[in-house]
Write a protein that holds these residues in place. Sequence first.
Motif, mmCIF file in Angstrom:
data_model
loop_
_atom_site.group_PDB
_atom_site.id
_atom_site.type_symbol
_atom_site.label_atom_id
_atom_site.label_comp_id
_atom_site.label_asym_id
_atom_site.label_seq_id
_atom_site.Cartn_x
_atom_site.Cartn_y
_atom_site.Cartn_z
ATOM 1 N N ILE A 255 0.936 -0.949 -0.007
ATOM 2 C CA ILE A 255 -0.075 -0.094 -0.026
ATOM 3 C C ILE A 255 0.704 1.334 -0.064
ATOM 4 O O ILE A 255 0.605 2.114 -0.621
ATOM 5 C CB ILE A 255 -1.255 0.134 1.192
ATOM 6 C CG1 ILE A 255 -2.112 -1.007 1.357
ATOM 7 C CG2 ILE A 255 -1.686 1.456 1.536
ATOM 8 C CD1 ILE A 255 -2.839 -1.250 2.366
ATOM 9 N N PHE A 256 2.033 1.186 0.816
ATOM 10 C CA PHE A 256 2.943 2.115 0.903
ATOM 11 C C PHE A 256 3.539 2.518 -0.812
ATOM 12 O O PHE A 256 3.686 3.802 -1.070
ATOM 13 C CB PHE A 256 4.088 2.075 1.813
ATOM 14 C CG PHE A 256 3.463 2.234 3.115
ATOM 15 C CD1 PHE A 256 2.567 2.838 3.569
ATOM 16 C CD2 PHE A 256 4.137 1.662 4.275
ATOM 17 C CE1 PHE A 256 1.968 2.975 4.939
ATOM 18 C CE2 PHE A 256 3.824 1.679 5.545
ATOM 19 C CZ PHE A 256 2.883 2.494 5.920
ATOM 20 N N VAL A 257 4.120 1.634 -0.984
ATOM 21 C CA VAL A 257 4.670 1.483 -2.296
ATOM 22 C C VAL A 257 3.651 1.960 -3.343
ATOM 23 O O VAL A 257 4.107 2.951 -4.211
ATOM 24 C CB VAL A 257 5.251 0.069 -2.912
ATOM 25 C CG1 VAL A 257 5.720 -0.100 -4.258
ATOM 26 C CG2 VAL A 257 6.314 -0.386 -1.967
ATOM 27 N N ASN A 258 2.586 1.566 -3.402
ATOM 28 C CA ASN A 258 1.530 2.129 -4.456
ATOM 29 C C ASN A 258 0.887 3.467 -4.160
ATOM 30 O O ASN A 258 0.887 4.184 -5.236
ATOM 31 C CB ASN A 258 0.187 0.856 -4.360
ATOM 32 C CG ASN A 258 -0.864 1.239 -5.407
ATOM 33 O OD1 ASN A 258 -1.835 1.892 -5.046
ATOM 34 N ND2 ASN A 258 -0.506 0.818 -6.651
ATOM 35 N N SER A 259 0.884 3.735 -2.952
ATOM 36 C CA SER A 259 0.793 5.389 -2.812
ATOM 37 C C SER A 259 1.962 6.239 -3.217
ATOM 38 O O SER A 259 1.547 7.273 -3.975
ATOM 39 C CB SER A 259 0.353 5.665 -1.348
ATOM 40 O OG SER A 259 -0.524 4.751 -0.755
ATOM 41 N N PHE A 260 2.800 5.696 -3.097
ATOM 42 C CA PHE A 260 4.113 6.526 -3.539
ATOM 43 C C PHE A 260 4.036 6.666 -5.348
ATOM 44 O O PHE A 260 4.155 7.630 -5.634
ATOM 45 C CB PHE A 260 5.569 5.842 -3.197
ATOM 46 C CG PHE A 260 6.730 6.623 -3.724
ATOM 47 C CD1 PHE A 260 7.067 7.908 -3.378
ATOM 48 C CD2 PHE A 260 7.555 6.010 -4.709
ATOM 49 C CE1 PHE A 260 8.008 8.608 -3.923
ATOM 50 C CE2 PHE A 260 8.578 6.544 -5.390
ATOM 51 C CZ PHE A 260 8.969 8.069 -5.077
ATOM 52 N N ILE A 261 3.884 5.611 -5.825
ATOM 53 C CA ILE A 261 4.044 5.310 -7.187
ATOM 54 C C ILE A 261 2.718 6.159 -8.048
ATOM 55 O O ILE A 261 2.837 6.811 -9.025
ATOM 56 C CB ILE A 261 4.262 3.953 -7.886
ATOM 57 C CG1 ILE A 261 5.251 3.310 -7.337
ATOM 58 C CG2 ILE A 261 4.228 3.929 -9.181
ATOM 59 C CD1 ILE A 261 5.355 1.724 -7.672
ATOM 60 N N GLY A 262 1.770 6.026 -7.473
ATOM 61 C CA GLY A 262 0.357 6.560 -7.965
ATOM 62 C C GLY A 262 0.482 8.252 -7.817
ATOM 63 O O GLY A 262 0.210 8.750 -8.765
ATOM 64 N N GLY A 322 -8.952 1.454 -8.205
ATOM 65 C CA GLY A 322 -8.575 2.557 -8.226
ATOM 66 C C GLY A 322 -7.486 2.878 -9.189
ATOM 67 O O GLY A 322 -7.255 3.894 -9.874
ATOM 68 N N ASN A 323 -6.434 1.810 -9.222
ATOM 69 C CA ASN A 323 -5.354 2.009 -10.041
ATOM 70 C C ASN A 323 -5.820 1.871 -11.600
ATOM 71 O O ASN A 323 -5.147 2.361 -12.441
ATOM 72 C CB ASN A 323 -4.181 0.909 -9.675
ATOM 73 C CG ASN A 323 -3.512 1.586 -8.484
ATOM 74 O OD1 ASN A 323 -2.449 2.083 -8.780
ATOM 75 N ND2 ASN A 323 -3.661 1.153 -7.243
ATOM 76 N N THR A 324 -6.849 0.949 -11.674
ATOM 77 C CA THR A 324 -7.335 0.894 -13.157
ATOM 78 C C THR A 324 -7.878 2.249 -13.608
ATOM 79 O O THR A 324 -7.465 2.739 -14.839
ATOM 80 C CB THR A 324 -8.574 -0.216 -13.116
ATOM 81 O OG1 THR A 324 -7.919 -1.287 -12.702
ATOM 82 C CG2 THR A 324 -8.990 -0.408 -14.522
ATOM 83 N N LEU A 325 -8.457 2.727 -12.766
ATOM 84 C CA LEU A 325 -9.191 4.296 -13.144
ATOM 85 C C LEU A 325 -7.751 5.315 -13.297
ATOM 86 O O LEU A 325 -7.993 6.277 -14.361
ATOM 87 C CB LEU A 325 -9.969 4.669 -12.025
ATOM 88 C CG LEU A 325 -11.165 3.899 -11.854
ATOM 89 C CD1 LEU A 325 -12.098 4.378 -10.408
ATOM 90 C CD2 LEU A 325 -12.200 4.325 -12.973
ATOM 91 N N LEU A 326 -6.863 5.125 -12.526
ATOM 92 C CA LEU A 326 -5.719 5.978 -12.814
ATOM 93 C C LEU A 326 -5.109 5.781 -14.085
ATOM 94 O O LEU A 326 -4.741 6.745 -14.755
ATOM 95 C CB LEU A 326 -4.784 5.539 -11.576
ATOM 96 C CG LEU A 326 -3.731 6.914 -11.241
ATOM 97 C CD1 LEU A 326 -4.105 8.372 -11.111
ATOM 98 C CD2 LEU A 326 -2.678 6.356 -10.585
ATOM 99 N N ALA A 422 4.298 5.916 -15.569
ATOM 100 C CA ALA A 422 4.335 5.573 -14.135
ATOM 101 C C ALA A 422 3.180 5.158 -13.766
ATOM 102 O O ALA A 422 3.052 4.199 -12.848
ATOM 103 C CB ALA A 422 4.540 7.049 -13.612
ATOM 104 N N SER A 423 2.247 5.454 -14.056
ATOM 105 C CA SER A 423 0.602 4.839 -13.847
ATOM 106 C C SER A 423 0.514 3.348 -14.031
ATOM 107 O O SER A 423 -0.153 2.688 -13.525
ATOM 108 C CB SER A 423 -0.426 5.633 -14.477
ATOM 109 O OG SER A 423 -0.595 5.453 -15.909
ATOM 110 N N VAL A 424 1.426 2.890 -15.052
ATOM 111 C CA VAL A 424 1.496 1.579 -15.541
ATOM 112 C C VAL A 424 2.030 0.792 -14.457
ATOM 113 O O VAL A 424 1.631 -0.181 -13.989
ATOM 114 C CB VAL A 424 2.101 1.238 -16.820
ATOM 115 C CG1 VAL A 424 2.280 -0.243 -17.062
ATOM 116 C CG2 VAL A 424 1.497 2.003 -17.871
ATOM 117 N N PHE A 425 3.247 1.327 -14.079
ATOM 118 C CA PHE A 425 3.835 0.625 -12.792
ATOM 119 C C PHE A 425 3.021 0.853 -11.473
ATOM 120 O O PHE A 425 2.960 -0.203 -10.762
ATOM 121 C CB PHE A 425 5.375 1.364 -12.666
ATOM 122 C CG PHE A 425 6.254 1.113 -13.492
ATOM 123 C CD1 PHE A 425 6.983 -0.077 -13.420
ATOM 124 C CD2 PHE A 425 6.263 2.061 -14.629
ATOM 125 C CE1 PHE A 425 7.981 -0.223 -14.510
ATOM 126 C CE2 PHE A 425 7.351 1.642 -15.761
ATOM 127 C CZ PHE A 425 8.067 0.568 -15.482
#
Length: 443
Positions: A255-262, A322-326, A422-425
């Motif tokens: 969750i931390f990693v995903n928040s940073f990358i997003g 959420g990441n799909t929408l991003l 970056a959103s792909v990652f």
Amino acid sequence: MKNNRILVMVSIVLAMLVASIDSTIMNTTMPIIADELGRLDLYAWSFATYMIASTILSPVAGRLSDLFGRKKIFGFGIILFLFGSLLCGIATDMIQLIIFRSIQGMGAGFMMPFPAIIAGDLFPVEKRGKIQALFTAMWGLSAILAPLLGSLFVELLSWRWIFYINIPVCFLCFMTLLPYKEEYEPKKANIDYIGATLFAASITFLLLITVVDKNIILFSILGAAFLVIFYFFEKRHPSPIVPFSIFKNKTIAWIFVNSFIGTLALFGTSSYIPYFLQKVTGLSLFLSGVSLLGVAIGWMAVSVPAGKWILKYGYRILLIIGNTLLFISGIMLVLLNETHGFWYTFIIMIIQGLAFGLLSTVGVIGAQQLVGKHEKGISTSFLMFCRNMGTAIGVTIMGTLLTSGSSIMDGIHHLFLYGFIASVFAFISAFFIQNEKSAAQVK
């Protein structure tokens, strides 16, 4: 108990409002301030010192609240922010303003994590989405109030009132906090002063990379070196400022990693969409600002029911959505061209609001529910730290790419292409989050 809850909600909402307004109110007033105080060459540092200080101290404040209680640390932050605001208001030159802004930023760093932390102490999961929606509304309100208040104070009074106005608000914020009877029982321990210093040094050097043009390699090396030293020191400390044990929970860690990358990817979009609308499509300043309301609309739409969704579906599926929408918003931004105007960008902003509304609300609740009660403060504030770091770095990268093109549209294409990649990652990282349901984790 109910009255205490109402009073502390008034306190934390006011704290969030005043700190968020102060982070942006200088955008419209700083040119006038620089004209009066001089040293235009130091213009950017009035923003940088506030951002660096608040970013560094947020996780430190969260950890201290685990050790000594929320009320004490939050109250200290309010007083420090009030004192910093007073000093900024009486500054007589740019050097003083920069120093005093750092003090104000320290206060903001101690204040900003607590709305989410205290809400996590007070409310069950199913109600916390509504509280997060309220906090989102405060950010949206601050985005509207900041330029209006800045212009009003400059025209009718003085730019100094953008700081003086904080004093009565902070006083009210502090007074409504006093009757609060904290339910959380802190776990007393010695303060990790050395760890806090090493952490501050490493993050300061790393954030300086985003605001300076020279010595970038040197700052990178120093930041990385202090970060390595900090890691090994914390692993041996009995009461570390950042307990690395929380990262053993793979869901929390990802969750931390995903928040940073997003946030690194596309949180900076709102900084450049108005620029595109004004410079490329010729839209007015007002309408280009209105387009950003789409973020607030999308964010609030998913924040309210998010708590109940977590109990039903767990964290993983919601974060993937959420990441799909991003990712979808990233595709739309790559396709952005001169023929697109207000409505195309408004739709993008709504989609991003839905994305970040899910990622933010689900992430905060997960950071609180999937750790022990004595780690809730550091977990919540470290999540915010990851977002702040991602935002600071992402906005800087986008700004650099904007000026790299042969034309305005070319630069805009470059920065949104970066955001899409970056959103792909970020999208990929969401699949590493384990499918733990909050219902099984709530203490």
